[in-house]
Design an enzyme around this catalytic site. Structure first.
Site, PDB file in Angstrom:
ATOM      1  N   GLU A 230      11.067   8.789  45.909  1.00 55.34           N
ATOM      2  CA  GLU A 230       9.794   8.788  45.167  1.00 55.34           C
ATOM      3  C   GLU A 230       9.697  10.142  44.491  1.00 55.34           C
ATOM      4  O   GLU A 230       9.488  11.165  45.160  1.00 55.34           O
ATOM      5  CB  GLU A 230       8.621   8.567  46.132  1.00 55.34           C
ATOM      6  CG  GLU A 230       8.791   7.280  46.908  1.00 55.34           C
ATOM      7  CD  GLU A 230       7.486   6.587  47.212  1.00 55.34           C
ATOM      8  OE1 GLU A 230       7.497   5.358  47.278  1.00 55.34           O
ATOM      9  OE2 GLU A 230       6.457   7.267  47.361  1.00 55.34           O
ATOM     10  N   CYS A 264       1.875  13.690  41.655  1.00 53.77           N
ATOM     11  CA  CYS A 264       3.003  13.049  40.971  1.00 53.77           C
ATOM     12  C   CYS A 264       2.473  12.187  39.836  1.00 53.77           C
ATOM     13  O   CYS A 264       3.127  12.015  38.815  1.00 53.77           O
ATOM     14  CB  CYS A 264       3.818  12.220  41.939  1.00 53.77           C
ATOM     15  SG  CYS A 264       2.834  11.094  42.915  1.00 53.77           S
TER      16      CYS A 264
HETATM   17  P1  NAD Z   1      11.089  19.319  46.389  1.00 51.83           P
HETATM   18  O1  NAD Z   1      12.089  18.397  45.816  1.00 51.83           O
HETATM   19  O2  NAD Z   1      11.198  20.749  46.076  1.00 51.83           O
HETATM   20  O3  NAD Z   1      11.095  19.215  47.995  1.00 51.83           O
HETATM   21  C1  NAD Z   1      10.837  18.003  48.670  1.00 51.83           C
HETATM   22  C2  NAD Z   1      11.425  18.084  50.072  1.00 51.83           C
HETATM   23  O4  NAD Z   1      12.844  18.128  50.003  1.00 51.83           O
HETATM   24  C3  NAD Z   1      11.014  19.316  50.865  1.00 51.83           C
HETATM   25  O5  NAD Z   1      10.718  18.940  52.187  1.00 51.83           O
HETATM   26  C4  NAD Z   1      12.257  20.188  50.791  1.00 51.83           C
HETATM   27  O6  NAD Z   1      12.374  21.100  51.859  1.00 51.83           O
HETATM   28  C5  NAD Z   1      13.349  19.146  50.837  1.00 51.83           C
HETATM   29  N1  NAD Z   1      14.650  19.560  50.288  1.00 51.83           N
HETATM   30  C6  NAD Z   1      14.908  20.473  49.323  1.00 51.83           C
HETATM   31  N2  NAD Z   1      16.241  20.562  49.083  1.00 51.83           N
HETATM   32  C7  NAD Z   1      16.837  19.666  49.915  1.00 51.83           C
HETATM   33  C8  NAD Z   1      18.194  19.278  50.147  1.00 51.83           C
HETATM   34  N3  NAD Z   1      19.198  19.824  49.459  1.00 51.83           N
HETATM   35  N4  NAD Z   1      18.442  18.328  51.055  1.00 51.83           N
HETATM   36  C9  NAD Z   1      17.438  17.740  51.754  1.00 51.83           C
HETATM   37  N5  NAD Z   1      16.132  18.084  51.592  1.00 51.83           N
HETATM   38  C10 NAD Z   1      15.839  19.029  50.683  1.00 51.83           C
HETATM   39  O7  NAD Z   1       9.670  18.747  45.962  1.00 51.83           O
HETATM   40  P2  NAD Z   1       8.211  19.345  46.254  1.00 51.83           P
HETATM   41  O8  NAD Z   1       8.006  20.573  45.468  1.00 51.83           O
HETATM   42  O9  NAD Z   1       7.976  19.404  47.722  1.00 51.83           O
HETATM   43  O10 NAD Z   1       7.278  18.193  45.690  1.00 51.83           O
HETATM   44  C11 NAD Z   1       6.864  18.107  44.369  1.00 51.83           C
HETATM   45  C12 NAD Z   1       7.581  16.983  43.667  1.00 51.83           C
HETATM   46  O11 NAD Z   1       7.381  15.762  44.390  1.00 51.83           O
HETATM   47  C13 NAD Z   1       7.044  16.704  42.278  1.00 51.83           C
HETATM   48  O12 NAD Z   1       8.128  16.456  41.417  1.00 51.83           O
HETATM   49  C14 NAD Z   1       6.190  15.454  42.461  1.00 51.83           C
HETATM   50  O13 NAD Z   1       6.001  14.705  41.285  1.00 51.83           O
HETATM   51  C15 NAD Z   1       6.964  14.725  43.497  1.00 51.83           C
HETATM   52  N6  NAD Z   1       6.139  13.760  44.214  1.00 51.83           N
HETATM   53  C16 NAD Z   1       6.351  12.415  44.002  1.00 51.83           C
HETATM   54  C17 NAD Z   1       5.558  11.474  44.622  1.00 51.83           C
HETATM   55  C18 NAD Z   1       5.766  10.007  44.404  1.00 51.83           C
HETATM   56  O14 NAD Z   1       5.183   9.238  45.142  1.00 51.83           O
HETATM   57  N7  NAD Z   1       6.552   9.576  43.438  1.00 51.83           N
HETATM   58  C19 NAD Z   1       4.531  11.891  45.460  1.00 51.83           C
HETATM   59  C20 NAD Z   1       4.333  13.254  45.664  1.00 51.83           C
HETATM   60  C21 NAD Z   1       5.149  14.182  45.029  1.00 51.83           C
END
Ligand code: NAD
Length: 462
Positions: A230, A264
Site C-alpha cells: 500500500e 496517502c
Molecule cells: P517508508 O517507505 O519510508 O517506510 C515504511 C516502513 O518501511 C517503515 O517501517 C520503515 O522502517 C520500513 N522500511 C524502510 N526500508 C526498509 C527496507 N529496506 N526493508 C524493510 N522495511 C523497510 O514510508 P513512510 O515514510 O513510513 O510512510 C509514508 C509513505 O507511506 C507515503 O508514501 C504514503 O503515501 C504511504 N502510505 C500509504 C498508505 C496506503 O494505504 N496506500 C497509507 C499510509 C501511508
C-alpha cells in the site's frame, strides 16, 4: 543500538528506545511459528473476544494514546483524537464481518452424484506487517487485526517515527489476550524491516513509500509468497463549473491539508474548470489561509509540524523546481525561518498556480502542506490530466451532477473514486491502489480474506 524518538514540534529527543537486531528478529520469528499453530486452532470466537477487548482498551485509553501520537508524530491533538475515534468503527466492522468472511462455504451439494464442494480458509502463517507513521492506528490495524482474526501470527514493524505508538498497540493487544509471540513488535529503522524480510515469513504486508515498496517487492520476489504493497499517491480532484465554489473550496482545502498534508490520500493536485478558476482559487486560498499552524498539542491547531525533518527539503525542492518553471506562489512557499515555529519541522501552507504537468509538485508525491492548482477547459482534459501520473490511489470530482461525476470517474485510474468528497476511507470498501500506488488490498470483506489461503474440498460420498 537504540532509536532516538524526536518530537517534531520542538526537534528535541523525547526518549531512546532499544532496537531489535537480526538475532532478536530471528528469535521472534521462530517463537511466532510455534505459537501460531495454537492461535489458529482456537475457535474464532476466542480471537474475536481478544480483539473486542483490544477495541475496549483503545476506547478506554484513547486520550493517553492521542497524546503519545501527537508527541512523536506531530499530529495535531484534535486529529490524533479523530484517528483513535475513527479506529473504533473500523474495529467494529472487523468484529462483525470476520465471522462471515472466514466461515466455511459449501458451494455445491449434489445429492444425486453425492458430490459436495466446500471452501475453507486457512491462515497464511507468520506474516510481516511493515508499517508507516502517518496514520499508525489505521494502517496498522488494517493489517494486524484481520490477520490475527484469521489465525496468523504477526511480526509487526512499526515505523521508526511511530515507535511509541507501536509499543502502545502491542501492550494493548497483549493485555487483551493475544499471546506475546503471536504479535511481536520489532523496533528500529529500515534495517530491522530488512532483517524481518530475511526470515522465511509466509506473507508480507507493507504500507509506506513507493521507493521502499519496490525494494521490498524485489527482496521477496523469488519466494512465491503473498506480498501486498500500500503505497503513496498524487491524488487529483477536479472541480466542475457547476459547483458551489465556496463549499467545494473549503471541503477540498481540508482534503489537501488535513494531517498537514501527510495522508496517502491527501489531495495533491487540483484541476478546476477554467470558467470558475479565479473565483475558486480566491475561495481556496482564503480557506487555507485560515488554517491555524502551531503547537500540535494546542487544541485549536490544524496544521502541525512535518513528522520527518528531511521532508522540509523535499518540499523546498518541489517549490524551487515549480518556481523555476514559472509557477506563482499565492500563499506560503517556505519553512518558518523565525518565531516559535522555527525549531520544529514546520512548513507554511502553500498554494501554487501557473503550474505545469512537468513540475515535480504535479508529478511526485509531496506529503506536506503544498498544492498546485491548474485550470482545465473541459471534462475530457480533466480526465487526461488526472491520469497523467505514475500513481493511482484516489481521485475525486466535485459537481452536483452524479452522472457527470461517474462518467468522469469511470475513466480515471484510481483505487478509490470520490464524488463530492475526498481524503476518505471506509472499512466497508476495499482500499487499494493502481499503478505505483500498490498492489493487493485491505479493508472490506476481501481485506479480511486476503490473510487466508482458500482450500478447495472436493468430497464424493461413495
Ligand atoms: P517508508 O517507505 O519510508 O517506510 C515504511 C516502513 O518501511 C517503515 O517501517 C520503515 O522502517 C520500513 N522500511 C524502510 N526500508 C526498509 C527496507 N529496506 N526493508 C524493510 N522495511 C523497510 O514510508 P513512510 O515514510 O513510513 O510512510 C509514508 C509513505 O507511506 C507515503 O508514501 C504514503 O503515501 C504511504 N502510505 C500509504 C498508505 C496506503 O494505504 N496506500 C497509507 C499510509 C501511508
Amino acid at each position: 543500538m537504540s532509536l532516538k524518538i524526536i518530537n517534531p514540534a520542538t526537534g528535541r529527543v523525547i526518549e531512546s528506545i532499544p532496537t531489535d537486531t537480526p538475532k532478536t528478529v530471528a528469535k521472534a520469528f521462530s517463537d511466532a511459528c510455534e505459537a501460531q499453530r495454537d492461535w489458529a486452532s482456537r475457535p474464532l470466537r476466542e480471537r474475536l473476544a481478544t480483539i473486542q477487548s483490544f477495541r475496549d482498551g483503545i476506547e478506554h485509553y484513547s486520550e493517553e494514546l492521542a497524546h503519545v501520537l501527537t508527541r512523536e508524530v506531530g499530529k495535531p491533538i484534535a486529529q490524533a483524537r479523530n484517528e483513535l475515534a475513527g479506529l473504533l468503527p473500523r474495529l467494529d466492522f472487523f468484529l462483525k464481518e470476520a465471522p462471515r468472511a472466514l466461515r466455511d462455504e459449501t458451494v455445491l451439494n449434489a445429492p444425486k452424484s453425492g458430490v459436495v464442494e466446500r471452501i475453507t480458509r486457512e491462515p497464511l502463517g507468520v506474516i510481516a506487517n511493515i508499517s508507516a507513521w502517518n496514520y499508525p492506528y489505521f494502517v496498522g490495524s488494517n493489517v494486524f487485526v484481520p490477520a490475527l482474526l484469521a489465525g496468523n501470527a504477526v511480526l509487526y514493524k512499526p515505523s521508526e517515527y511511530a515507535t511509541r505508538t507501536g509499543l502502545c498497540i502491542t501492550r494493548l493487544l497483549h493485555e487483551s489476550g493475544v499471546p506475546e509471540p503471536v504479535f511481536a513488535p520489532l523496533i528500529g529503522t529500515g534495517d530491522v524491516g530488512a532483517a524481518l524480510l530475511a526470515q522465511p515469513v509466509d506473507g508480507v504486508f507493507f504500507t509506506g513509500s513507493q521507493v521502499t515498496g519496490r525494494k521490498i517487492a524485489r527482496r521477496v520476489a523469488g519466494r512465491l509468497i503473498k506480498v501486498q504493497l500500500e503505497l503513496g499517491g498524487k491524488d487529483p480532484v477536479y472541480i466542475c463549473d457547476d459547483v458551489d465554489v465556496n463549499a467545494a473550496a473549503s471541503a477540498v482545502a481540508d482534503g489537501a491539508f488535513y494531517n498537514t498534508g501527510q495522508s496517502c490520500c491527501s489531495v495533491e493536485r487540483l484541476y478546476v474548470h477554467a470558467s470558475i478558476f479565479d473565483s475558486f482559487v480566491e475561495a481556496f486560498v482564503e480557506s487555507v489561509a485560515k488554517f491555524k499552524v502551531g503547537d500540535p498539542e494546542d487544541e485549536s491547531t490544524y496544521i502541525g509540524p512535518l513528522t520527518r525533518r528531511e521532508q522540509l527539503e523535499v518540499l523546498e525542492a518541489q517549490i524551487a523546481d515549480a518556481k523555476a518553471k514559472g509557477a506563482r506562489v499565492l500563499l506560503g512557499g517556505a519553512r518558518f525561518k523565525s518565531g516559535p515555529l522555527k525549531r520544529g519541522h514546520y512548513f507554511q501552507p502553500t498554494v501554487l498556480v501557473n503550474v505545469k504537468a512537468t513540475m515535480k509538485v504535479m508529478r511526485e508525491e509531496t506529503f506536506g502542506p503544498v498544492i498546485g492548482v491548474m485550470p482545465v477547459r473541459d471534462d475530457a482534459e480533466a480526465i487526461e490530466r488526472m491520469n497523467a501520473t505514475s500513481y493511482g490511489l484516489t481521485a475525486g470530482v466535485y459537481t452536483p451532477e452524479r452522472k457527470r461525476a461517474e462518467a468522469i470517474l469511470r475513466h480515471v485510474q484510481a483505487g478509490s473514486a470520490y464524488w463530492n468528497c475526498c481524503d476518505r476511507v471506509s472499512p466497508r470498501l476495499p482500499w487499494s491502489g493502481v499503478k505505483d500506488s500498490g498492489m493487493g488490498l485491505t479493508l472490506s470483506r476481501e481485506g479480511i480474506q486476503t490473510f487466508t489461503r482458500p482450500k478447495a474440498w472436493h468430497l464424493r460420498q461413495p
